[in-house]
Scaffold this motif. Structure first.
Motif, mmCIF file in Angstrom:
data_model
loop_
_atom_site.group_PDB
_atom_site.id
_atom_site.type_symbol
_atom_site.label_atom_id
_atom_site.label_comp_id
_atom_site.label_asym_id
_atom_site.label_seq_id
_atom_site.Cartn_x
_atom_site.Cartn_y
_atom_site.Cartn_z
ATOM 1 N N ILE A 18 13.088 -51.464 19.952
ATOM 2 C CA ILE A 18 12.535 -51.913 21.233
ATOM 3 C C ILE A 18 12.728 -50.807 22.272
ATOM 4 O O ILE A 18 13.648 -49.995 22.159
ATOM 5 N N PRO A 19 11.881 -50.772 23.306
ATOM 6 C CA PRO A 19 12.033 -49.744 24.338
ATOM 7 C C PRO A 19 13.180 -50.067 25.287
ATOM 8 O O PRO A 19 13.591 -51.218 25.421
ATOM 9 N N PHE A 20 13.685 -49.027 25.939
ATOM 10 C CA PHE A 20 14.733 -49.211 26.939
ATOM 11 C C PHE A 20 14.120 -49.835 28.187
ATOM 12 O O PHE A 20 12.987 -49.544 28.551
ATOM 13 N N HIS A 21 14.885 -50.678 28.849
ATOM 14 C CA HIS A 21 14.390 -51.394 30.023
ATOM 15 C C HIS A 21 14.367 -50.510 31.270
ATOM 16 O O HIS A 21 15.068 -49.523 31.357
ATOM 17 N N GLY A 22 13.562 -50.919 32.239
ATOM 18 C CA GLY A 22 13.459 -50.193 33.500
ATOM 19 C C GLY A 22 14.405 -50.742 34.555
ATOM 20 O O GLY A 22 14.974 -51.813 34.410
ATOM 21 N N ARG A 23 14.573 -49.963 35.610
ATOM 22 C CA ARG A 23 15.420 -50.321 36.747
ATOM 23 C C ARG A 23 16.811 -50.814 36.328
ATOM 24 O O ARG A 23 17.270 -51.867 36.748
ATOM 25 N N PRO A 24 17.505 -50.040 35.487
ATOM 26 C CA PRO A 24 18.844 -50.479 35.092
ATOM 27 C C PRO A 24 19.803 -50.441 36.272
ATOM 28 O O PRO A 24 19.763 -49.518 37.087
ATOM 29 N N ASP A 25 20.612 -51.477 36.383
ATOM 30 C CA ASP A 25 21.635 -51.513 37.421
ATOM 31 C C ASP A 25 22.846 -52.266 36.873
ATOM 32 O O ASP A 25 22.814 -52.765 35.767
ATOM 33 N N ALA A 26 23.885 -52.309 37.628
ATOM 34 C CA ALA A 26 25.105 -53.017 37.220
ATOM 35 C C ALA A 26 25.587 -52.564 35.850
ATOM 36 O O ALA A 26 26.006 -53.352 35.029
ATOM 37 N N GLY A 27 25.527 -51.253 35.591
ATOM 38 C CA GLY A 27 25.971 -50.711 34.307
ATOM 39 C C GLY A 27 27.480 -50.690 34.182
ATOM 40 O O GLY A 27 28.213 -50.627 35.171
ATOM 41 N N ALA A 28 27.953 -50.756 32.946
ATOM 42 C CA ALA A 28 29.388 -50.689 32.659
ATOM 43 C C ALA A 28 29.577 -50.102 31.266
ATOM 44 O O ALA A 28 28.672 -50.138 30.440
ATOM 45 N N THR A 29 30.748 -49.546 31.026
ATOM 46 C CA THR A 29 31.089 -49.061 29.687
ATOM 47 C C THR A 29 32.302 -49.814 29.174
ATOM 48 O O THR A 29 33.183 -50.199 29.942
#
Length: 64
Positions: A18-29
């Motif tokens: 599947i493609p990566f989503h747009g407008r990523p926010d609230a990222g964490a590792t």
């Protein structure tokens, strides 16, 4: 690492289904607890797309 509308490329030459989503926010590792990837981590992000079926949550796993 990833581009909106494109599959994520894997280190072994493959790619995500599947493609990566747009407008990523609230990222964490997070540490990757799976056996065989000790020292690796997972990047997780939320998507705030305004159109239906474009948003959601995505994750990319990195090896050590």
């Amino acid at each position: 690492v990833a581009t909106y509308t494109l599959p994520v490329e894997y280190a072994d030459g493959g790619e995500s289904s599947i493609p990566f989503h747009g407008r990523p926010d609230a990222g964490a590792t997070f540490p990757d607890p799976r056996p065989g990837n000790e020292g690796g981590f997972v990047y997780v992000s939320n998507s705030e797309m305004l159109t239906a079926n474009d948003g959601g949550v995505g994750a990319i796993t990195f090896d050590k």
